[in-house]
Design a protein around this motif. Structure first.
Motif, mmCIF file in Angstrom:
data_model
loop_
_atom_site.group_PDB
_atom_site.id
_atom_site.type_symbol
_atom_site.label_atom_id
_atom_site.label_comp_id
_atom_site.label_asym_id
_atom_site.label_seq_id
_atom_site.Cartn_x
_atom_site.Cartn_y
_atom_site.Cartn_z
ATOM 1 N N ARG A 153 41.730 48.586 49.570
ATOM 2 C CA ARG A 153 43.172 48.732 49.338
ATOM 3 C C ARG A 153 43.953 47.584 49.967
ATOM 4 N NH1 ARG A 153 43.423 51.935 45.041
ATOM 5 N NH2 ARG A 153 42.478 53.986 45.397
ATOM 6 N N VAL A 154 43.440 47.001 51.051
ATOM 7 C CA VAL A 154 44.097 45.828 51.643
ATOM 8 C C VAL A 154 44.097 44.680 50.637
ATOM 9 C CG1 VAL A 154 43.960 44.096 53.476
ATOM 10 C CG2 VAL A 154 43.541 46.508 54.001
ATOM 11 N N GLY A 155 42.944 44.433 49.998
ATOM 12 C CA GLY A 155 42.874 43.386 48.986
ATOM 13 C C GLY A 155 43.769 43.667 47.801
ATOM 14 N N ILE A 171 39.011 55.525 35.044
ATOM 15 C CA ILE A 171 40.413 55.213 34.765
ATOM 16 C C ILE A 171 40.797 53.876 35.381
ATOM 17 C CG2 ILE A 171 42.793 55.924 35.230
ATOM 18 C CD1 ILE A 171 41.815 58.829 35.076
ATOM 19 N N GLN A 172 40.443 53.671 36.645
ATOM 20 C CA GLN A 172 40.838 52.440 37.318
ATOM 21 C C GLN A 172 40.139 51.229 36.723
ATOM 22 O OE1 GLN A 172 43.293 52.323 39.847
ATOM 23 N NE2 GLN A 172 43.105 50.231 39.107
ATOM 24 N N ARG A 173 38.865 51.372 36.375
ATOM 25 C CA ARG A 173 38.119 50.243 35.821
ATOM 26 C C ARG A 173 38.603 49.884 34.421
ATOM 27 N NH1 ARG A 173 32.191 51.521 36.254
ATOM 28 N NH2 ARG A 173 32.734 52.924 34.541
ATOM 29 N N SER A 174 39.199 50.828 33.711
ATOM 30 C CA SER A 174 39.660 50.558 32.339
ATOM 31 C C SER A 174 40.732 49.482 32.294
ATOM 32 C CB SER A 174 40.198 51.846 31.711
ATOM 33 O OG SER A 174 41.395 52.256 32.352
ATOM 34 N N PHE A 175 41.456 49.284 33.408
ATOM 35 C CA PHE A 175 42.503 48.266 33.426
ATOM 36 C C PHE A 175 41.947 46.844 33.417
ATOM 37 C CE2 PHE A 175 44.606 51.963 35.471
ATOM 38 C CZ PHE A 175 45.605 52.157 34.536
ATOM 39 N N ARG A 229 43.179 42.138 41.847
ATOM 40 C CA ARG A 229 43.864 43.383 42.196
ATOM 41 C C ARG A 229 43.172 44.593 41.570
ATOM 42 N NH1 ARG A 229 47.185 47.028 40.138
ATOM 43 N NH2 ARG A 229 47.235 45.968 38.125
ATOM 44 N N ILE A 230 42.837 44.478 40.288
ATOM 45 C CA ILE A 230 42.212 45.607 39.597
ATOM 46 C C ILE A 230 40.794 45.823 40.118
ATOM 47 C CG2 ILE A 230 41.526 46.511 37.351
ATOM 48 C CD1 ILE A 230 43.777 44.907 36.104
ATOM 49 N N ARG A 231 40.094 44.734 40.401
ATOM 50 C CA ARG A 231 38.734 44.884 40.915
ATOM 51 C C ARG A 231 38.733 45.547 42.295
ATOM 52 N NH1 ARG A 231 36.851 38.905 40.392
ATOM 53 N NH2 ARG A 231 39.083 38.625 40.025
ATOM 54 N N ARG A 232 39.706 45.174 43.138
ATOM 55 C CA ARG A 232 39.787 45.830 44.446
ATOM 56 C C ARG A 232 40.154 47.307 44.295
ATOM 57 N NH1 ARG A 232 36.822 43.069 47.991
ATOM 58 N NH2 ARG A 232 37.651 40.997 48.468
ATOM 59 N N THR A 281 35.296 31.756 35.857
ATOM 60 C CA THR A 281 34.671 30.784 36.750
ATOM 61 C C THR A 281 35.338 30.742 38.114
ATOM 62 O OG1 THR A 281 34.082 29.441 34.821
ATOM 63 C CG2 THR A 281 33.968 28.375 36.987
ATOM 64 N N TYR A 282 36.676 30.746 38.114
ATOM 65 C CA TYR A 282 37.401 30.529 39.355
ATOM 66 C C TYR A 282 38.164 31.760 39.847
ATOM 67 C CZ TYR A 282 36.425 25.674 38.210
ATOM 68 O OH TYR A 282 35.794 24.507 37.902
ATOM 69 N N GLY A 283 38.156 32.818 39.049
ATOM 70 C CA GLY A 283 38.861 34.022 39.489
ATOM 71 C C GLY A 283 38.232 34.592 40.746
ATOM 72 N N CYS A 284 39.040 35.071 41.651
ATOM 73 C CA CYS A 284 38.526 35.599 42.910
ATOM 74 C C CYS A 284 39.298 36.852 43.275
ATOM 75 C CB CYS A 284 38.644 34.560 44.023
ATOM 76 S SG CYS A 284 40.355 34.067 44.354
ATOM 77 N N ALA A 285 38.677 37.675 44.097
ATOM 78 C CA ALA A 285 39.327 38.884 44.590
ATOM 79 C C ALA A 285 39.812 38.609 46.002
ATOM 80 C CB ALA A 285 38.358 40.059 44.564
ATOM 81 N N VAL A 286 41.124 38.593 46.179
ATOM 82 C CA VAL A 286 41.670 38.330 47.499
ATOM 83 C C VAL A 286 41.427 39.535 48.398
ATOM 84 C CG1 VAL A 286 43.428 36.785 46.580
ATOM 85 C CG2 VAL A 286 43.950 39.202 46.850
#
Length: 482
Positions: free
Chosen positions: A303-305, A94-98, A146-149, A14-19
């Motif tokens: 990558r900045v996020g 690979i990256q999305r698996s995290f 972090r993982i989504r970015r 609900t509240y998780g966000c990608a910085v």
């Protein structure tokens, strides 16, 4: 415990966000029209563009089409680019698996027998066999994105690799077409040289006969010999250039040096700009190198996020569960089971010696570099289109004037021979006219080749040449959501 996990996951979703910043395409001042348009170039208003045509619609020579198809299949640069696309696609997976929990399973069978003469006196001997089967879970909750970015960056890099593959194909197709036109121009120049050499050899026989019969002096014989030797010297030079050009084309085909099939002659190559350049804004969507630069910018932005997310707490859930028993036949019974679930562990970076903030600044600098590269690629694209447009117009004028010159010199040479044999003028007039005609014919061939090469340059500058025969217009990015 289950209630706590449920509440945590609900809060995360609900509240998780990608910085970090979300990507927005940067603006660029595109001109209203391409500089260089003029007579011979269709008017601008239509949205259709010469660059939208498929390569086999532009290059009508069937032999050239065959060479291009071979090159697309066998050229090593194209194959390398394709493998890079496959590798980039797997990096997305690979990256999305995290984003998902990591689950491992293991087992161990242990047999122990202690010594009666060990360090502990009078210790009884112990014999034991134990089985141990377990599974463990580790999950990093991507609360701050972090993982989504990182996944977003990997997807952009995948799209960039696909655009790079198209750019490689575009470069290959247009380079091969240019090399083929240059080869046919050399063939034409060799034909002109051989024809001129034959005419001069016949003229030399005639001058020798006139000298033997005493009708003329030795001077015309020597002058004609000079023309013959000059023409003969051009022939091996052209043959060398032809063979080297064939070697170059062979390498583009992904093959060892060898002879190249020919199709239409240089004069039969019908490359005409029948479609307008199109809208200037559409150039950004059509050229693979610009799309590659933009996807690189998208990745740098993500990558900045990713770097900023490292400044926030890291939340992890770990757990272990399994069975352990000294009696293997009772290994999977209820009393042999165990579990250990660690409630979410929150780790907040406190002191890293400036490493994390330096990472953010480095990522922002790389983003600015990608932004400047993107804008530079657009600027360069408009320059290439303008240069190609003016080239198409001007080289066409050069070819037309060169054709008039050849026609005039041909008449002048014929008249000079008539005047010489009529005793009106000296043989110097014949020699001068013959030399000028030969040079002008070679220049005309080069002018015609330059006109065709300018059309190819315009086709490439407008973003044409990468479209495949199977799916020429669509963006061929593979589905990476599965």
């Amino acid at each position: 415990m289950r209630t706590s996990l449920t509440i945590l996951l609900t809060f995360l979703l609900t509240y998780g966000c990608a910085v970090g910043p979300d990507y927005q395409r940067p603006g660029y001042p595109t001109p209203s029209s391409f500089r260089g348009e003029g007579p011979g170039i269709p008017a601008q208003p239509a949205e259709a563009s010469f660059g939208d045509l498929k390569w086999f619609e532009v290059f009508k020579d069937e032999k050239l089409q065959k060479l291009i198809r071979i090159a697309i299949q066998e050229n090593y640069d194209v194959q390398i680019a394709a493998q890079r696309v496959l590798a980039a696609r797997e990096q997305v997976t690979i990256q999305r698996s995290f984003l998902f929990p990591s689950v491992n399973a293991g087992g161990q069978l242990e047999s122990i027998r202690t010594s009666e003469r060990g360090f502990t006196p009078n210790a009884p001997r112990v014999e034991r066999t134990a089985g141990f089967i377990f599974g463990d879970l580790s999950w990093e909750l991507d609360f701050f994105g972090r993982i989504r970015r990182a996944t977003e960056a990997a997807q952009a890099e995948f799209f960039a690799s696909e655009e790079n593959r198209k750019f490689v194909i575009q470069t290959l197709v247009t380079d091969l077409a240019r090399a083929y036109i240059e080869l046919r121009a050399l063939d034409e120049q060799l034909e002109i040289s051989n024809r001129t050499l034959k005419v001069r050899e016949n003229s030399l026989k005639l001058q020798k006969a006139r000298f033997e019969y005493g009708w003329d002096s030795l001077s015309p014989v020597l002058m004609t010999e000079n023309l013959v030797y000059g023409a003969r010297a051009v022939v091996p030079s052209l043959k060398r250039a032809i063979e080297q050009q064939e070697n170059r084309i062979s390498v583009l085909l992904g093959r060892n040096p060898g002879p190249i099939i020919r199709g239409k002659s240089l004069l039969e190559q019908n490359l005409i700009v029948t479609v307008p350049p199109g809208l200037t804004s559409a150039l950004l969507e059509r050229r693979p190198d610009i799309r590659f630069a933009e996807q690189t910018l998208v990745a740098a932005n993500a990558r900045v996020g990713e770097a900023k997310a490292l400044l926030f707490p890291n939340i992890q859930i770990t757990g272990t569960s399994g069975w352990e028993s000294a009696a293997l036949k009772r290994l999977f019974t209820g009393p042999a089971s165990f579990w250990d679930i660690v409630s979410p562990v929150i780790i907040q970076p406190v002191f890293q010696g400036g490493r994390l903030r330096a990472g953010v600044r480095a990522a922002e600098a790389q983003k600015q570099e990608a932004l400047l590269t993107y804008k530079k690629s657009i600027q360069q694209a408009f320059q290439e289109v303008s240069d190609a447009l003016v080239g198409v117009r001007m080289f066409k004028e050069v070819a037309l004037e060169s054709e008039k010159q050849v026609k005039a010199l041909s008449q002048q040479t014929n008249l000079a021979y008539e005047r010489f044999y009529g005793g009106v003028t000296t043989y110097l007039e014949v020699l001068d006219s013959d030399r000028q005609l030969f040079e002008s014919e070679l220049r005309l061939t080069q002018a015609r080749a330059d006109e065709l090469l300018a059309v190819i340059a315009l086709y490439r500058a407008l973003g044409g040449g990468w479209q495949t025969e199977e799916n020429p217009g669509a963006l061929q990015s593979q589905n990476i959501s599965k």
